[in-house]
Write a protein that holds these residues in place. Structure first.
Motif, PDB file in Angstrom:
ATOM      1  N   ALA A  51       0.831  -1.211   0.000  1.00 54.55           N
ATOM      2  CA  ALA A  51       0.000   0.000   0.000  1.00 54.55           C
ATOM      3  C   ALA A  51       0.866   1.263   0.000  1.00 54.55           C
ATOM      4  O   ALA A  51       0.523   2.263  -0.637  1.00 54.55           O
ATOM      5  N   VAL A  52       1.998   1.229   0.701  1.00 53.68           N
ATOM      6  CA  VAL A  52       2.907   2.378   0.729  1.00 53.68           C
ATOM      7  C   VAL A  52       3.551   2.568  -0.641  1.00 53.68           C
ATOM      8  O   VAL A  52       3.649   3.689  -1.151  1.00 53.68           O
ATOM      9  N   LEU A  53       3.973   1.484  -1.251  1.00 56.70           N
ATOM     10  CA  LEU A  53       4.567   1.568  -2.586  1.00 56.70           C
ATOM     11  C   LEU A  53       3.555   2.088  -3.603  1.00 56.70           C
ATOM     12  O   LEU A  53       3.887   2.919  -4.457  1.00 56.70           O
ATOM     13  N   ALA A  54       2.304   1.628  -3.511  1.00 58.39           N
ATOM     14  CA  ALA A  54       1.258   2.090  -4.434  1.00 58.39           C
ATOM     15  C   ALA A  54       1.004   3.587  -4.250  1.00 58.39           C
ATOM     16  O   ALA A  54       0.858   4.326  -5.230  1.00 58.39           O
ATOM     17  N   ALA A  55       0.960   4.055  -2.999  1.00 55.26           N
ATOM     18  CA  ALA A  55       0.749   5.483  -2.739  1.00 55.26           C
ATOM     19  C   ALA A  55       1.908   6.308  -3.287  1.00 55.26           C
ATOM     20  O   ALA A  55       1.694   7.370  -3.882  1.00 55.26           O
ATOM     21  N   LEU A  60       4.206   9.977  -7.460  1.00 53.61           N
ATOM     22  CA  LEU A  60       5.250  10.182  -8.462  1.00 53.61           C
ATOM     23  C   LEU A  60       4.685  10.306  -9.877  1.00 53.61           C
ATOM     24  O   LEU A  60       5.236  11.016 -10.710  1.00 53.61           O
ATOM     25  N   GLU A  61       3.578   9.628 -10.142  1.00 53.44           N
ATOM     26  CA  GLU A  61       2.991   9.670 -11.479  1.00 53.44           C
ATOM     27  C   GLU A  61       2.002  10.820 -11.657  1.00 53.44           C
ATOM     28  O   GLU A  61       1.518  11.055 -12.758  1.00 53.44           O
ATOM     29  N   SER A  62       1.715  11.553 -10.603  1.00 55.05           N
ATOM     30  CA  SER A  62       0.753  12.650 -10.669  1.00 55.05           C
ATOM     31  C   SER A  62       1.282  13.791 -11.540  1.00 55.05           C
ATOM     32  O   SER A  62       2.477  14.062 -11.576  1.00 55.05           O
ATOM     33  N   THR A  63       0.373  14.454 -12.220  1.00 54.00           N
ATOM     34  CA  THR A  63       0.740  15.619 -13.025  1.00 54.00           C
ATOM     35  C   THR A  63       0.320  16.917 -12.338  1.00 54.00           C
ATOM     36  O   THR A  63       0.377  17.986 -12.943  1.00 54.00           O
ATOM     37  N   PRO A  65       0.494  20.284 -10.460  1.00 53.70           N
ATOM     38  CA  PRO A  65       1.619  21.228 -10.399  1.00 53.70           C
ATOM     39  C   PRO A  65       2.167  21.383  -8.977  1.00 53.70           C
ATOM     40  O   PRO A  65       1.421  21.322  -8.011  1.00 53.70           O
ATOM     41  N   HIS A  66       3.455  21.522  -8.887  1.00 57.56           N
ATOM     42  CA  HIS A  66       4.176  21.786  -7.632  1.00 57.56           C
ATOM     43  C   HIS A  66       4.042  20.673  -6.597  1.00 57.56           C
ATOM     44  O   HIS A  66       4.316  20.882  -5.428  1.00 57.56           O
ATOM     45  N   LEU A  67       3.641  19.497  -7.026  1.00 58.73           N
ATOM     46  CA  LEU A  67       3.461  18.392  -6.090  1.00 58.73           C
ATOM     47  C   LEU A  67       4.782  17.975  -5.450  1.00 58.73           C
ATOM     48  O   LEU A  67       4.817  17.532  -4.317  1.00 58.73           O
ATOM     49  N   HIS A  68       5.873  18.152  -6.183  1.00 58.04           N
ATOM     50  CA  HIS A  68       7.171  17.703  -5.681  1.00 58.04           C
ATOM     51  C   HIS A  68       8.009  18.858  -5.144  1.00 58.04           C
ATOM     52  O   HIS A  68       9.201  18.718  -4.919  1.00 58.04           O
TER      53      HIS A  68
END
Length: 109
Positions: A51-55, A60-63, A65-68
């Motif tokens: 579940a942690v890896l999936a989250a 990481l795959e989200s588009t 903006p500014h998520l990272h």
């Protein structure tokens, strides 16, 4: 091998955490990795649950903006709101995101 005096002195004054890390590595070589549990420097002993890896993959795959980007000093508002909601539910007190500050500090025992 020649090493500068400053580097040699810094190595002799290395932090106790670093010394424990080095001692753990030595013990793994001497006694076997299956007999030494290395909890130094935040090393986990188990792999993350699926579940942690999936989250992590979703983030990481989200588009978005500014998520990272770096978060605000107090933490992301959505996270603080979620924590405040849990505090409200468990205590009955009117917590809001303004009452929550995200930190890496551990509460005293």
């Amino acid at each position: 091998m020649l090493v500068s005096r400053a580097v040699t002195e810094n190595l002799t004054r290395a932090s106790w955490i670093r010394r424990m890390f080095e001692e753990g590595a030595r013990l793994k070589q001497e006694r076997g990795a299956d007999k030494v549990f290395d909890f130094t420097l935040g090393n986990p002993e188990i792999e993350p649950p699926p579940a942690v890896l999936a989250a992590a993959r979703r983030v990481l795959e989200s588009t978005a903006p500014h998520l990272h980007a770096y978060m605000p000093n107090a933490g992301h508002v959505k996270v603080r709101e979620a924590i405040a909601g849990r505090l409200r539910a468990s205590t009955g007190l009117p917590y809001t995101a303004a009452h929550v500050i995200m930190t890496s500090a551990r509460a005293p025992r």
